[in-house]
Motif scaffolding. Structure first.
Motif, mmCIF file in Angstrom:
data_model
loop_
_atom_site.group_PDB
_atom_site.id
_atom_site.type_symbol
_atom_site.label_atom_id
_atom_site.label_comp_id
_atom_site.label_asym_id
_atom_site.label_seq_id
_atom_site.Cartn_x
_atom_site.Cartn_y
_atom_site.Cartn_z
ATOM 1 N N UNK A 265 0.824 -1.209 0.000
ATOM 2 C CA UNK A 265 0.000 0.000 0.000
ATOM 3 C C UNK A 265 0.865 1.269 0.000
ATOM 4 N N UNK A 266 0.387 2.298 -0.692
ATOM 5 C CA UNK A 266 1.172 3.521 -0.894
ATOM 6 C C UNK A 266 0.864 4.625 0.118
ATOM 7 N N UNK A 267 0.159 4.245 1.169
ATOM 8 C CA UNK A 267 -0.277 5.211 2.191
ATOM 9 C C UNK A 267 0.857 6.096 2.687
ATOM 10 N N UNK A 268 1.983 5.488 3.026
ATOM 11 C CA UNK A 268 3.053 6.272 3.659
ATOM 12 C C UNK A 268 3.867 7.107 2.679
ATOM 13 N N UNK A 269 3.664 6.879 1.384
ATOM 14 C CA UNK A 269 4.306 7.790 0.439
ATOM 15 C C UNK A 269 3.279 8.810 -0.056
ATOM 16 N N UNK A 270 2.284 9.050 0.772
ATOM 17 C CA UNK A 270 1.401 10.182 0.542
ATOM 18 C C UNK A 270 0.076 9.861 -0.118
ATOM 19 N N UNK A 271 -0.293 8.590 -0.217
ATOM 20 C CA UNK A 271 -1.536 8.269 -0.928
ATOM 21 C C UNK A 271 -2.736 8.977 -0.285
ATOM 22 N N UNK A 272 -3.498 9.699 -1.111
ATOM 23 C CA UNK A 272 -4.677 10.406 -0.610
ATOM 24 C C UNK A 272 -5.949 9.603 -0.848
ATOM 25 N N UNK A 273 -5.781 8.355 -1.275
ATOM 26 C CA UNK A 273 -6.950 7.502 -1.503
ATOM 27 C C UNK A 273 -7.932 7.484 -0.343
ATOM 28 N N UNK A 274 -7.455 7.458 0.917
ATOM 29 C CA UNK A 274 -8.400 7.418 2.033
ATOM 30 C C UNK A 274 -9.212 8.702 2.212
ATOM 31 N N UNK A 275 -8.871 9.760 1.516
ATOM 32 C CA UNK A 275 -9.651 10.999 1.655
ATOM 33 C C UNK A 275 -10.241 11.453 0.333
ATOM 34 N N UNK A 276 -10.181 10.594 -0.678
ATOM 35 C CA UNK A 276 -10.570 11.045 -2.007
ATOM 36 C C UNK A 276 -11.756 10.251 -2.525
ATOM 37 N N UNK A 277 -12.773 10.967 -2.932
ATOM 38 C CA UNK A 277 -13.987 10.333 -3.420
ATOM 39 C C UNK A 277 -13.956 10.301 -4.937
ATOM 40 N N UNK A 278 -13.817 9.112 -5.493
ATOM 41 C CA UNK A 278 -13.782 8.970 -6.939
ATOM 42 C C UNK A 278 -13.913 7.492 -7.295
ATOM 43 N N UNK A 279 -14.068 7.221 -8.579
ATOM 44 C CA UNK A 279 -14.322 5.856 -9.011
ATOM 45 C C UNK A 279 -13.123 5.245 -9.727
ATOM 46 N N UNK A 280 -11.944 5.822 -9.542
ATOM 47 C CA UNK A 280 -10.755 5.368 -10.280
ATOM 48 C C UNK A 280 -10.487 3.877 -10.133
#
Ligand code: HEM
Ligand code: HEM
Ligand code: SF4
Lengths: 375, 245
Positions: A265-280
């Motif tokens: 998971x890319x969380x610690x290199x700045x992934x904003x997935x947990x705060x981003x609403x989209x269907x990517x």
């Protein structure tokens, strides 16, 4: 340009046929769209019927402060009919980037659609509107974008704000926002506005929004921020295929480490997935080929308001400028904690000095009682 | 020896913190510590190495689970304390927290002079009686309660999109108001530092009061008692009969 009577518009299906697509292609497109806009498969018939019977929707597509990535994304939508029919046909009225006409002719076409289809056309806006210096930062045909927007919004049935620029200002509106770039919903009141944020938004999402309007004659259900619920109600994080690594606590630490190779998971290199609403994570990009996280890059949160100013792209913590060196919340917190500890130590010393008499009295009293007790 | 000046006090036992307040206090302290620890972990998880498949571990999942479980306890405990501010004894009453009168501000100033500036009167260190919270402490707790509220609003706001229960969904307006989860999350993170600073200062001050006043401040959150010198007690006594008798 001279006929005043409403010309009989061909339906979408007629256009599809004329372009040489088979019925099968058409039905595939319809099923795809039905699924994208979040309808049950029983609605396929309804969507097909709408596209067969309804005349094409007059659309004006304005371009202001933007980079055209929204249009680019749209024409790369996975199904060719999207580009061929929806865009070809809808953009026919007016869109600077793709229309054949230019100059006076183009302006005339715009005017024509605005008067002929007053109250019926969809206004798509790509880009933000600069309001500083009376709007001189973005002028087309001698008019400021604000004037153009006001005129075009006047007779629109609904407005679609394509992309992050039109939805929330995007990079032009990042601090210090020199041109006062302003998103559409802050400028136009009293019209239904659909925000389709993203830099760019996903092509299928864009097509889905239009197909929804076509089918039902009204805008799709929106969330609290004005985005279509069908596409923006889940976080990227919720549909991310790397999520099991997140839950397991296994993270990429740097882009070239072993963990990156393992696809953690890319969380610690700045992934904003947990705060981003989209269907990517579901729709993906370029004909469903991939999306940023799949190619090893953290989500930058491009469809979230102010993502340029809300922290850095490759870090989780956000930074405060102006504290000598740039510091993040935790550095500031630690400094505050240090200062507090020092202040408390100072207070403790001051207490023992300033209140020594009081304290000694208590102690003497306590000692006396101790002596007086038998055991 | 200074014994000839020694004055041995008689102490009156006063029931200050009722059991519900004590229960609230320790549950609150516990869950806040849990929320801070798990919050830090969520913000910046450890670099774990694993030879195993991801499916065999759930480290981040557990930390988040603990955070959310503690968050529910925190929230309902907080609500309970607000309720107790209306039905509890006078020291638990909401009026102890919100400056509503001139007296409140006067007392804050007195506390400031005595406990922070350490001013003396006629060369003597001064003492001040506050059986419950002193006005300054009460006001700080009021700010703390606002921080509780901020943390609950931002926390449940973030949680609303992951939740299936209707209750957290009631908070979906919070990130919408703030323009999205990114900022909401940052606010939630920054607000944590208030709790850390509060806890450090609070624990220090509890020890401080215990030490200089000698009225059993620390243990008061255990048994509920504080001990007031008889003559001070007499000064502050009012003579209306106890309605409960
Ligand atoms: C060694 C640990 C602690 C001790 C001995 C302690 C003791 C006390 C005492 C004696 C009071 C009442 C005194 C006054 O009003 O000034 C109090 C109140 C309070 N404490 Fe603590 N405390 C401790 C830790 C904490 C922690 C970690 C927190 C939360 C961060 C906390 C939050 C509070 C709050 C919110 C109140 C107000 C109580 C009310 O609702 O009336 N305490 N504490
Ligand atoms: C004393 C109270 C609390 C503290 C100190 C605290 C602290 C934190 C911290 C530091 C984070 C990490 C933020 C980041 O990523 O930078 C966090 C995340 C979070 N907290 Fe809290 N929190 C508290 C109360 C709550 C409450 C009451 C809720 C309500 C449900 C809550 C829900 C959340 C959620 C949903 C997240 C995001 C987790 C994720 O997306 O994985 N928190 N908290
Ligand atoms: S890569 Fe990003 S979106 Fe995917 S699980 Fe990790 S944090 Fe979430």
């Amino acid at each position: 340009m001279t006929n005043d009577a409403l010309p009989k518009q061909p339906t979408y299906y007629e256009e599809v046929e004329r372009k040489g697509y088979s019925r099968r292609d058409f039905m595939k497109f319809v099923s795809l769209m039905t699924a994208f806009i979040g309808l049950e498969n029983t609605a396929i018939g309804q969507v097909a019927k709408a596209l067969e019977t309804k005349p094409r929707l007059p659309v004006i597509w304005l371009h202001f402060q933007e980079c055209t990535c929204c249009s680019e994304s749209f024409i790369r939508s996975s199904h060719p009919i999207v580009a061929d029919i929806l865009l070809d046909k809808i953009s026919l009225d007016y869109t600077e980037t793709l229309m054949a006409a230019s100059g006076t002719q183009a302006e005339a076409a715009l005017k024509n659609t605005m008067t002929k289809y007053k109250g019926q056309y969809i206004l798509c806006v790509e880009g933000s509107v600069p309001t500083a210096a009376d709007g001189v930062y973005c002028m087309i045909g001698g008019k400021t974008s604000m004037q153009i927007l006001e005129e075009a919004a006047e007779g629109a049935a609904a407005i679609i704000a394509w992309g992050s620029c039109a939805s929330n200002g995007c990079v032009q509106a990042a601090k210090p926002n020199p041109t006062s770039a302003t998103p559409i919903h802050k400028l136009v009141k009293g019209k239904p506005i659909i925000k389709v944020p993203g830099c760019p938004p996903i092509g299928e999402v864009m097509a889905g929004v239009i197909v929804h309007y076509l089918t039902f004659g009204r805008i799709p259900e929106l969330d609290r921020l004005g985005r279509p619920k069908a596409f923006y109600s889940k976080r990227v994080h919720d549909s991310c295929y790397r999520r099991p690594f997140y839950d397991a606590g296994l993270f990429v630490e740097t882009f070239d480490d072993e963990n990156a190779k393992k696809g953690y998971c890319l969380y610690k290199v700045g992934c904003k997935g947990p705060s981003t609403y989209n269907a990517c994570g579901v729709m993906k990009w370029n004909n469903g080929t991939s999306y940023p996280i799949q190619s090893g890059h953290p989500c930058i949160g491009c469809s979230e308001e102010n993502y340029w100013d809300n922290g850095r792209l490759y870090e989780r913590a956000s930074h405060f400028a102006g504290f000598g060196i740039e510091a993040n919340a935790d550095t500031l917190g630690k400094v505050a904690l240090g200062v507090t500890a020092a202040a408390l130590a100072g207070h403790a010393i001051a207490t023992n000095i300033g209140k020594s008499k009081l304290i000694h009295e208590h102690q003497a009293e306590g000692r006396e009682s101790e002596h007086e007790l038998e055991q | 020896m200074a014994n000839k000046y020694l004055h041995i006090h008689r102490l009156r036992r006063v029931y200050v913190w009722e059991l519900p307040v004590r229960f609230y206090h320790w549950l609150n302290a516990l869950v806040i510590v849990v929320l801070i620890v798990t919050g830090f972990y969520i913000a910046n998880p450890l670099a774990l190495l694993s030879k195993q498949e991801a499916s065999t571990q759930y480290t981040m999942g557990w930390f988040r689970y603990l955070h959310f479980a503690a968050a529910y306890l925190f929230f309902f405990n907080f609500l309970f304390r607000l309720y107790w501010g209306f039905v509890g004894n006078k020291y638990a009453n909401w009026k102890q927290f919100i400056p509503t009168s001139q007296r409140f501000f006067k007392e804050m100033w007195t506390v400031f002079k005595i406990d922070i500036l350490m001013l003396k009167k006629n060369g003597q260190p001064q003492d001040h009686l506050s059986v419950g919270h002193n006005a300054m402490a009460g006001f700080i707790y009021f700010l703390t309660f606002i921080a509780f509220l901020v943390q609950c609003l931002t926390g449940f706001g973030l949680y609303s999109s992951m939740a299936s229960w209707w209750f957290p969904k009631l908070f979906a307006w919070v990130p919408a108001l703030l323009g999205g989860d990114i900022l909401t999350r940052q606010l939630h993170h920054w607000a944590m530092w208030f709790f850390i600073l509060f806890a450090v200062i609070h624990v220090y001050l509890v020890f401080y009061h215990d030490y200089v006043e000698g009225r059993g401040e620390i243990s008061s959150m255990g048994g509920g008692w504080k001990f007031i010198e008889e003559e001070v007690f007499e000064q502050h006594k009012h003579h209306t009969p106890n309605p409960e008798k």
